[in-house]
Design a protein around this motif. Structure first.
Motif, PDB file in Angstrom:
ATOM      1  N   ASP A 138       0.832  -1.204   0.058  1.00 42.76           N
ATOM      2  CA  ASP A 138       0.113   0.038  -0.200  1.00 42.76           C
ATOM      3  C   ASP A 138       0.762   1.481  -0.028  1.00 42.76           C
ATOM      4  OD1 ASP A 138      -2.867  -1.018   0.440  1.00 42.76           O
ATOM      5  OD2 ASP A 138      -1.658  -2.164   1.912  1.00 42.76           O
ATOM      6  N   GLY A 139       2.179   1.053   0.377  1.00 40.12           N
ATOM      7  CA  GLY A 139       2.881   2.431   0.730  1.00 40.12           C
ATOM      8  C   GLY A 139       4.323   2.064   0.589  1.00 40.12           C
ATOM      9  N   ALA A 140       5.135   3.053   0.245  1.00 41.70           N
ATOM     10  CA  ALA A 140       6.680   2.604   0.583  1.00 41.70           C
ATOM     11  C   ALA A 140       7.567   3.663   0.981  1.00 41.70           C
ATOM     12  CB  ALA A 140       7.283   2.199  -0.716  1.00 41.70           C
ATOM     13  N   LEU A 141       8.516   3.719   2.014  1.00 42.15           N
ATOM     14  CA  LEU A 141       9.238   4.807   2.377  1.00 42.15           C
ATOM     15  C   LEU A 141      10.663   4.392   2.225  1.00 42.15           C
ATOM     16  CD1 LEU A 141       9.706   7.225   4.118  1.00 42.15           C
ATOM     17  CD2 LEU A 141       9.919   5.706   6.392  1.00 42.15           C
ATOM     18  N   LEU A 142      11.192   5.008   1.537  1.00 39.29           N
ATOM     19  CA  LEU A 142      12.782   4.842   0.695  1.00 39.29           C
ATOM     20  C   LEU A 142      13.562   5.720   1.185  1.00 39.29           C
ATOM     21  CD1 LEU A 142      11.707   4.031  -2.871  1.00 39.29           C
ATOM     22  CD2 LEU A 142      11.613   2.294  -0.863  1.00 39.29           C
ATOM     23  N   LEU A 143      14.720   5.127   1.870  1.00 44.20           N
ATOM     24  CA  LEU A 143      15.768   6.082   2.456  1.00 44.20           C
ATOM     25  C   LEU A 143      17.052   5.905   1.794  1.00 44.20           C
ATOM     26  CD1 LEU A 143      14.930   5.147   6.244  1.00 44.20           C
ATOM     27  CD2 LEU A 143      14.126   6.800   4.815  1.00 44.20           C
ATOM     28  N   GLY A 144      17.683   7.083   1.492  1.00 43.31           N
ATOM     29  CA  GLY A 144      19.145   7.230   1.000  1.00 43.31           C
ATOM     30  C   GLY A 144      19.102   6.071  -0.235  1.00 43.31           C
ATOM     31  N   THR A 145      18.204   6.753  -1.270  1.00 44.58           N
ATOM     32  CA  THR A 145      18.111   6.138  -2.664  1.00 44.58           C
ATOM     33  C   THR A 145      18.522   6.609  -3.675  1.00 44.58           C
ATOM     34  OG1 THR A 145      16.591   4.363  -3.825  1.00 44.58           O
ATOM     35  CG2 THR A 145      15.691   6.682  -2.644  1.00 44.58           C
ATOM     36  N   GLN A 146      18.361   6.095  -4.758  1.00 41.85           N
ATOM     37  CA  GLN A 146      18.714   6.797  -5.861  1.00 41.85           C
ATOM     38  C   GLN A 146      17.768   6.353  -7.229  1.00 41.85           C
ATOM     39  OE1 GLN A 146      22.460   8.910  -6.296  1.00 41.85           O
ATOM     40  NE2 GLN A 146      20.985   9.174  -4.717  1.00 41.85           N
ATOM     41  N   LEU A 147      17.800   7.098  -8.323  1.00 42.73           N
ATOM     42  CA  LEU A 147      16.990   6.824  -9.560  1.00 42.73           C
ATOM     43  C   LEU A 147      18.182   5.733 -10.217  1.00 42.73           C
ATOM     44  CD1 LEU A 147      14.925   6.906 -11.489  1.00 42.73           C
ATOM     45  CD2 LEU A 147      16.053   8.797 -12.566  1.00 42.73           C
ATOM     46  N   HIS A 148      19.265   5.918 -10.208  1.00 40.17           N
ATOM     47  CA  HIS A 148      19.974   5.101 -11.160  1.00 40.17           C
ATOM     48  C   HIS A 148      21.016   4.259 -10.111  1.00 40.17           C
ATOM     49  CE1 HIS A 148      18.823   6.705 -14.998  1.00 40.17           C
ATOM     50  NE2 HIS A 148      18.862   8.033 -14.633  1.00 40.17           N
ATOM     51  N   ARG A 149      21.653   3.070 -10.607  1.00 33.03           N
ATOM     52  CA  ARG A 149      22.312   2.113  -9.868  1.00 33.03           C
ATOM     53  C   ARG A 149      23.643   3.049  -9.076  1.00 33.03           C
ATOM     54  NH1 ARG A 149      27.130  -0.644 -10.422  1.00 33.03           N
ATOM     55  NH2 ARG A 149      26.920  -2.968  -9.622  1.00 33.03           N
ATOM     56  N   PRO A 150      23.671   3.165  -7.712  1.00 33.59           N
ATOM     57  CA  PRO A 150      24.593   4.041  -7.085  1.00 33.59           C
ATOM     58  C   PRO A 150      25.922   3.493  -6.906  1.00 33.59           C
ATOM     59  CG  PRO A 150      23.019   3.065  -5.536  1.00 33.59           C
ATOM     60  CD  PRO A 150      22.641   2.679  -6.903  1.00 33.59           C
ATOM     61  N   LEU A 151      26.143   2.191  -7.292  1.00 31.52           N
ATOM     62  CA  LEU A 151      27.093   1.442  -6.820  1.00 31.52           C
ATOM     63  C   LEU A 151      28.255   1.099  -7.851  1.00 31.52           C
ATOM     64  CD1 LEU A 151      25.320  -1.382  -4.810  1.00 31.52           C
ATOM     65  CD2 LEU A 151      26.530   0.529  -3.868  1.00 31.52           C
ATOM     66  N   SER A 152      29.593   1.400  -7.719  1.00 27.88           N
ATOM     67  CA  SER A 152      30.427   1.263  -8.726  1.00 27.88           C
ATOM     68  C   SER A 152      31.149  -0.176  -8.721  1.00 27.88           C
ATOM     69  CB  SER A 152      31.305   2.266  -8.957  1.00 27.88           C
ATOM     70  OG  SER A 152      32.635   2.185  -9.511  1.00 27.88           O
TER      71      SER A 152
END
Length: 291
Positions: A138-152
């Protein structure tokens, strides 16, 4: 070194090891709710984290009567830690999360996720209509996130795992500088760094190698209410990336927390809880609002 004895009574979020799928054993904490038992909150931590990082929200939501589920990703915390890189394939981690949703979902379900866990959570939400049509989030709370892959995949993480273990002090220092705001409680930072010593760097290397992240264009399919929170001093997933994600989601809200790094639920738990409560209010899921 800062004294971490203030955390001697932890972990608060304790689980049991469960074979979630054949050959995959995860430590899962489940708390059955009371007067809000038909609303389940699912907590997905980030890479290198563990389920006890949700302890402040867990404590508050236990008191409010919700059912709660938190788990250690494969390779993390008290879950199994296989050495085979393919065990950490993105599709496998998403399938683990879908199975957790299948087992514990109730009439109303909320997803709370951090960092790497947000990518897995969004991928699971995209797969939900086809994989688990009987389950609704029903809902989502997203913390410290990104649209694109943040990991190298490059840099030091291209080195063999045994070399990374030798470089662990250097890696830990770099992570500390990028992940925590300078005003973060040094005892908290010391405690969390103590926990990370259990993490094997072959696991983190496998996560980086296998991370895919959800397709940005596909996110338009996710119409559930979503709140995206970012720390103003996050050196791992900068606030600009979280804002870009919120713009891509049709019904998302975005908020920046001041004097906060990457570890939002640990550095600013009261503000994260307030955002969660705001989402519940909009969903009409606050304690006392439903019979």
């Amino acid at each position: 070194m800062a004294d971490s004895s203030a955390f001697s009574d932890l972990p608060l979020v304790r689980g049991e090891r469960v074979q979630i799928r054949p050959g995959r054993h995860l430590s899962i904490a489940y708390h059955p709710g009371t007067y809000q038992a038909d609303t389940v909150v699912f907590f997905g931590h980030g890479g290198g984290g563990c389920k006890d990082q949700w302890r402040e929200l867990w404590r508050a939501l236990v008191d409010q009567g919700y059912s709660l589920v938190a788990w250690d990703l494969l390779g993390h915390g008290d879950s199994a830690k296989p050495r085979q890189p393919q065990a950490y394939a993105w599709s496998e981690l998403v399938a683990d999360q879908l199975e957790i949703l299948r087992r514990y979902a109730a009439r109303r379900n909320i997803l709370v996720a951090h960092s790497f866990g947000t990518g897995l959570g969004l991928s699971a939400l995209l797969a939900l209509p086809h994989s688990l049509p009987q389950v609704t989030v029903d809902g989502a709370l997203l913390l410290g996130t990104q649209l694109h892959r943040p990991l190298s995949r490059g840099g030091l993480m291209a080195l063999p795992a045994w070399v990374l273990e030798l470089l662990r002090p250097v890696l830990a220092k770099g992570f500390r500088q990028r992940a925590w705001h300078p005003v973060a409680d040094p005892r908290l930072v010391a405690y969390e760094e103590h926990l990370t010593r259990r993490n094997r760097l072959y696991v983190f290397k496998s996560l980086l190698q296998n991370a895919q992240w959800p397709d940005a264009d596909a996110l338009a399919q996710l119409t559930l209410p979503t709140y995206v929170l970012a720390g103003d001093s996050d050196g791992l997933t900068p606030a600009s990336g979280g804002e870009a994600l919120a713009r891509q989601l049709p019904t998302a809200s975005f908020q920046v927390l001041e004097q906060c790094g990457h570890q939002l639920m640990l550095e600013r738990p009261a503000q994260v809880l307030a955002a969660f409560q705001t989402m519940l209010q909009k969903l009409d899921l606050r304690p006392g609002l439903r019979g």
